[in-house]
Scaffold this motif. Sequence first.
Motif, PDB file in Angstrom:
ATOM      1  N   TYR A 239       0.833  -1.209   0.000  1.00 13.40           N
ATOM      2  CA  TYR A 239       0.000   0.000   0.000  1.00 13.40           C
ATOM      3  C   TYR A 239       0.868   1.259   0.000  1.00 13.40           C
ATOM      4  CZ  TYR A 239      -3.169   3.628   1.681  1.00 13.40           C
ATOM      5  OH  TYR A 239      -3.876   4.800   1.821  1.00 13.40           O
ATOM      6  N   LEU A 240       1.876   1.296   0.883  1.00 15.69           N
ATOM      7  CA  LEU A 240       2.706   2.498   1.016  1.00 15.69           C
ATOM      8  C   LEU A 240       3.526   2.757  -0.243  1.00 15.69           C
ATOM      9  CD1 LEU A 240       3.948   2.041   4.704  1.00 15.69           C
ATOM     10  CD2 LEU A 240       2.152   3.581   3.864  1.00 15.69           C
ATOM     11  N   LEU A 241       4.086   1.701  -0.842  1.00 13.70           N
ATOM     12  CA  LEU A 241       4.854   1.867  -2.079  1.00 13.70           C
ATOM     13  C   LEU A 241       3.966   2.398  -3.198  1.00 13.70           C
ATOM     14  CD1 LEU A 241       7.160  -1.287  -2.235  1.00 13.70           C
ATOM     15  CD2 LEU A 241       7.866   1.080  -1.889  1.00 13.70           C
ATOM     16  N   HIS A 242       2.782   1.802  -3.336  1.00 11.66           N
ATOM     17  CA  HIS A 242       1.887   2.213  -4.408  1.00 11.66           C
ATOM     18  C   HIS A 242       1.433   3.652  -4.221  1.00 11.66           C
ATOM     19  CE1 HIS A 242      -1.817   1.002  -7.066  1.00 11.66           C
ATOM     20  NE2 HIS A 242      -1.024   1.862  -7.657  1.00 11.66           N
ATOM     21  N   ARG A 243       1.131   4.005  -2.988  1.00 10.28           N
ATOM     22  CA  ARG A 243       0.600   5.351  -2.742  1.00 10.28           C
ATOM     23  C   ARG A 243       1.683   6.423  -2.769  1.00 10.28           C
ATOM     24  NH1 ARG A 243      -3.027   7.429   2.499  1.00 10.28           N
ATOM     25  NH2 ARG A 243      -3.198   9.603   1.779  1.00 10.28           N
ATOM     26  N   PHE A 244       2.823   6.171  -2.123  1.00  7.41           N
ATOM     27  CA  PHE A 244       3.790   7.245  -1.908  1.00  7.41           C
ATOM     28  C   PHE A 244       5.018   7.185  -2.812  1.00  7.41           C
ATOM     29  CE2 PHE A 244       1.556   6.918   2.226  1.00  7.41           C
ATOM     30  CZ  PHE A 244       1.027   8.208   2.263  1.00  7.41           C
ATOM     31  N   LEU A 245       5.229   6.083  -3.507  1.00  9.92           N
ATOM     32  CA  LEU A 245       6.332   6.020  -4.470  1.00  9.92           C
ATOM     33  C   LEU A 245       5.803   5.964  -5.896  1.00  9.92           C
ATOM     34  CD1 LEU A 245       9.327   5.815  -5.117  1.00  9.92           C
ATOM     35  CD2 LEU A 245       9.158   3.328  -4.842  1.00  9.92           C
ATOM     36  N   HIS A 345      -9.677  -2.521  -8.408  1.00 10.69           N
ATOM     37  CA  HIS A 345      -8.393  -2.122  -8.983  1.00 10.69           C
ATOM     38  C   HIS A 345      -8.559  -1.434 -10.329  1.00 10.69           C
ATOM     39  CE1 HIS A 345      -4.182  -1.975  -9.868  1.00 10.69           C
ATOM     40  NE2 HIS A 345      -4.340  -2.689 -10.961  1.00 10.69           N
ATOM     41  N   LEU A 346      -9.447  -1.952 -11.178  1.00 12.13           N
ATOM     42  CA  LEU A 346      -9.620  -1.320 -12.479  1.00 12.13           C
ATOM     43  C   LEU A 346     -10.250   0.062 -12.344  1.00 12.13           C
ATOM     44  CD1 LEU A 346     -10.633  -4.251 -14.835  1.00 12.13           C
ATOM     45  CD2 LEU A 346      -8.376  -3.309 -14.327  1.00 12.13           C
ATOM     46  N   GLU A 347     -11.060   0.271 -11.307  1.00  9.61           N
ATOM     47  CA  GLU A 347     -11.577   1.615 -11.063  1.00  9.61           C
ATOM     48  C   GLU A 347     -10.454   2.566 -10.654  1.00  9.61           C
ATOM     49  OE1 GLU A 347     -14.806   1.207  -8.297  1.00  9.61           O
ATOM     50  OE2 GLU A 347     -16.287   1.048  -9.911  1.00  9.61           O
ATOM     51  N   HIS A 348      -9.413   2.039 -10.018  1.00  7.76           N
ATOM     52  CA  HIS A 348      -8.231   2.851  -9.721  1.00  7.76           C
ATOM     53  C   HIS A 348      -7.623   3.382 -11.019  1.00  7.76           C
ATOM     54  CE1 HIS A 348      -4.275   4.014  -8.162  1.00  7.76           C
ATOM     55  NE2 HIS A 348      -3.716   3.205  -9.056  1.00  7.76           N
ATOM     56  N   HIS A 349      -7.716   2.595 -12.089  1.00  9.83           N
ATOM     57  CA  HIS A 349      -7.155   3.014 -13.373  1.00  9.83           C
ATOM     58  C   HIS A 349      -8.065   3.990 -14.117  1.00  9.83           C
ATOM     59  CE1 HIS A 349      -3.461   0.689 -13.922  1.00  9.83           C
ATOM     60  NE2 HIS A 349      -4.037  -0.264 -13.209  1.00  9.83           N
ATOM     61  N   PHE A 350      -9.338   3.648 -14.268  1.00 11.88           N
ATOM     62  CA  PHE A 350     -10.164   4.472 -15.158  1.00 11.88           C
ATOM     63  C   PHE A 350     -11.025   5.488 -14.429  1.00 11.88           C
ATOM     64  CE2 PHE A 350     -13.364   1.164 -14.297  1.00 11.88           C
ATOM     65  CZ  PHE A 350     -14.525   1.911 -14.186  1.00 11.88           C
ATOM     66  N   LEU A 351     -11.132   5.365 -13.096  1.00  9.71           N
ATOM     67  CA  LEU A 351     -12.046   6.236 -12.373  1.00  9.71           C
ATOM     68  C   LEU A 351     -11.333   7.209 -11.440  1.00  9.71           C
ATOM     69  CD1 LEU A 351     -14.941   7.005 -11.533  1.00  9.71           C
ATOM     70  CD2 LEU A 351     -14.857   5.145  -9.865  1.00  9.71           C
ATOM     71  N   ASP A 352     -10.452   6.705 -10.573  1.00 10.17           N
ATOM     72  CA  ASP A 352      -9.879   7.557  -9.533  1.00 10.17           C
ATOM     73  C   ASP A 352      -8.494   7.053  -9.145  1.00 10.17           C
ATOM     74  OD1 ASP A 352      -9.360   9.223  -7.425  1.00 10.17           O
ATOM     75  OD2 ASP A 352     -11.010   8.539  -6.160  1.00 10.17           O
ATOM     76  N   TYR A 353      -7.476   7.501  -9.857  1.00  7.96           N
ATOM     77  CA  TYR A 353      -6.131   7.012  -9.610  1.00  7.96           C
ATOM     78  C   TYR A 353      -5.529   7.570  -8.326  1.00  7.96           C
ATOM     79  CZ  TYR A 353      -4.552  11.533 -11.461  1.00  7.96           C
ATOM     80  OH  TYR A 353      -4.345  12.875 -11.677  1.00  7.96           O
ATOM     81  N   GLU A 354      -6.198   8.513  -7.670  1.00  8.05           N
ATOM     82  CA  GLU A 354      -5.687   9.079  -6.425  1.00  8.05           C
ATOM     83  C   GLU A 354      -6.211   8.356  -5.190  1.00  8.05           C
ATOM     84  OE1 GLU A 354      -4.770  13.650  -7.567  1.00  8.05           O
ATOM     85  OE2 GLU A 354      -6.880  13.125  -7.360  1.00  8.05           O
ATOM     86  N   ASN A 355      -6.927   7.276  -5.406  1.00  9.15           N
ATOM     87  CA  ASN A 355      -7.406   6.419  -4.323  1.00  9.15           C
ATOM     88  C   ASN A 355      -7.345   4.973  -4.800  1.00  9.15           C
ATOM     89  OD1 ASN A 355      -8.382   8.249  -2.084  1.00  9.15           O
ATOM     90  ND2 ASN A 355      -9.576   9.093  -3.771  1.00  9.15           N
ATOM     91  N   TRP A 364      -6.036  -1.721   3.741  1.00 13.11           N
ATOM     92  CA  TRP A 364      -5.338  -0.495   4.111  1.00 13.11           C
ATOM     93  C   TRP A 364      -5.989   0.739   3.501  1.00 13.11           C
ATOM     94  CZ3 TRP A 364      -2.662  -1.171   8.194  1.00 13.11           C
ATOM     95  CH2 TRP A 364      -2.020  -2.377   8.430  1.00 13.11           C
ATOM     96  N   ASP A 365      -6.697   0.577   2.388  1.00  9.06           N
ATOM     97  CA  ASP A 365      -7.481   1.700   1.855  1.00  9.06           C
ATOM     98  C   ASP A 365      -8.581   2.085   2.839  1.00  9.06           C
ATOM     99  OD1 ASP A 365      -6.477   2.479  -0.787  1.00  9.06           O
ATOM    100  OD2 ASP A 365      -6.950   0.422  -1.366  1.00  9.06           O
ATOM    101  N   MET A 366      -9.185   1.090   3.476  1.00 12.70           N
ATOM    102  CA  MET A 366     -10.222   1.382   4.464  1.00 12.70           C
ATOM    103  C   MET A 366      -9.611   2.024   5.713  1.00 12.70           C
ATOM    104  SD  MET A 366     -12.823  -1.896   4.154  1.00 12.70           S
ATOM    105  CE  MET A 366     -11.556  -3.155   4.373  1.00 12.70           C
ATOM    106  N   VAL A 367      -8.439   1.545   6.114  1.00 12.92           N
ATOM    107  CA  VAL A 367      -7.774   2.083   7.312  1.00 12.92           C
ATOM    108  C   VAL A 367      -7.382   3.546   7.115  1.00 12.92           C
ATOM    109  CG1 VAL A 367      -5.706   1.924   8.756  1.00 12.92           C
ATOM    110  CG2 VAL A 367      -6.946  -0.158   8.113  1.00 12.92           C
ATOM    111  N   PHE A 368      -6.814   3.853   5.942  1.00  3.91           N
ATOM    112  CA  PHE A 368      -6.277   5.196   5.709  1.00  3.91           C
ATOM    113  C   PHE A 368      -7.223   6.108   4.923  1.00  3.91           C
ATOM    114  CE2 PHE A 368      -2.352   2.624   6.250  1.00  3.91           C
ATOM    115  CZ  PHE A 368      -1.856   3.286   7.378  1.00  3.91           C
ATOM    116  N   GLY A 369      -8.448   5.661   4.696  1.00  5.40           N
ATOM    117  CA  GLY A 369      -9.444   6.517   4.072  1.00  5.40           C
ATOM    118  C   GLY A 369      -9.202   6.823   2.611  1.00  5.40           C
ATOM    119  N   THR A 370      -8.670   5.846   1.859  1.00  2.00           N
ATOM    120  CA  THR A 370      -8.424   6.072   0.430  1.00  2.00           C
ATOM    121  C   THR A 370      -9.270   5.131  -0.430  1.00  2.00           C
ATOM    122  OG1 THR A 370      -6.484   4.599   0.564  1.00  2.00           O
ATOM    123  CG2 THR A 370      -6.084   6.977   0.720  1.00  2.00           C
TER     124      THR A 370
END
Length: 381
Positions: A239-245, A345-355, A364-370
């Motif tokens: 989660y951290l690598l994907h989000r912050f790197l 995951h596919l919605e991460h690509h075509f809908l909202d890449y910032e979450n 971890w998306d539920m834990v960190f509100g993403t």
Amino acid sequence: MPGRTLPTFTAAEVEAHNTSTDCYVTIGDNVYDVSDFVEAHPGGPELVLDYAGKDVTAILKDEASHRHSESAYEILEESLVGFLVKEKSTNGVAKQANGEALVSVNGPDCGGDTWVHPRTGMSSAEDLNKETNAAEDFKKHKFLDLNKPLFMQVWNGGFSKEFYLDQIHRPRHYKGGDSAPFFGNFLEPLSKTPWWIVPTLWWPAIAYGSYLASKGFDYPIQQFLYSLLGLVLWTLVEYLLHRFLFHLDYYLPDNRVGITLHFTLHGVHHYLPMDKYRLVMPPTLFLVLAYPFYKLALSVFYWDWHVAVAVYAGGIFGYTCYDMTHYFLHHRNLPQYYQTLKKHHLEHHFLDYENGFGVSNKFWDMVFGTEISRAAPMKTK
């Protein structure tokens, strides 16, 4: 951004899509492209082909013939390609089969299955598979020519960070070959990694590391628990690598070094998300990222080398499961749990890449509100 009206089809046009590789069905006025699902249909492809080009409302509801689960309807939701009309009008307003005019969809207020994202112009994961006309795309956006090596185009493009980020998050689908050229020279093989390379290379190494670690434990359960700890820790690292790197995005330096590194590391995957040879991590990049985590494990579990190796081996096993899951989410039909994860995951690509940064899980998306929201706004700068 202007709205987009999904395509319209007459009954005759839908009926023409009646083969195993080009199969449309309808439910009421909605038209679905189920070509990719024909061979994966649990009841066999023949049952789908019997209704190719036809309305499937009745058969889906017929309990005596074949009970359909909620996942079947979810798959259909992702396959919406347009609407059924009685006729194509000449004044620009198409009429549905029920006589009502179709409405252009252009944002989160549209609701329903026809929600179209204002940045990507996409309404469902199915859009990720629609072939991009490379010549027209380059002519329109002046970004990258899919028929030429991508790396040097990014390096020499002189793109601003704002323009670059806008473009790579508008997914393209390349069908001109197995992959769009990345280096275009002897380095090209280094940019491609078939998914099976991951278990082939790393599972023997994990097994050997686990064997060495086992010499420091009196009971196998001790090693198992430490390895399980490593696996759980990996999900957080993922989660951290994907989000912050990988999604450093708006913190990128606005220069070609930062932009090219970002494109090489993860941007190319968002630009061409269905490229099956650039979905898992190349071995060379894995080694670069894995070594610091090995040193970290030794530092954290400093009191016992065997414990550190057991935790590390569990973490690396978690990584291999993540990489293979990532590939399968893009390219395989999966059981119910993974269908939900695939949609996420596919919605991460075509809908909202910032979450939606979790790939192997959404915890971890539920834990960190993403978590992904269909109405989530996208940053434009």
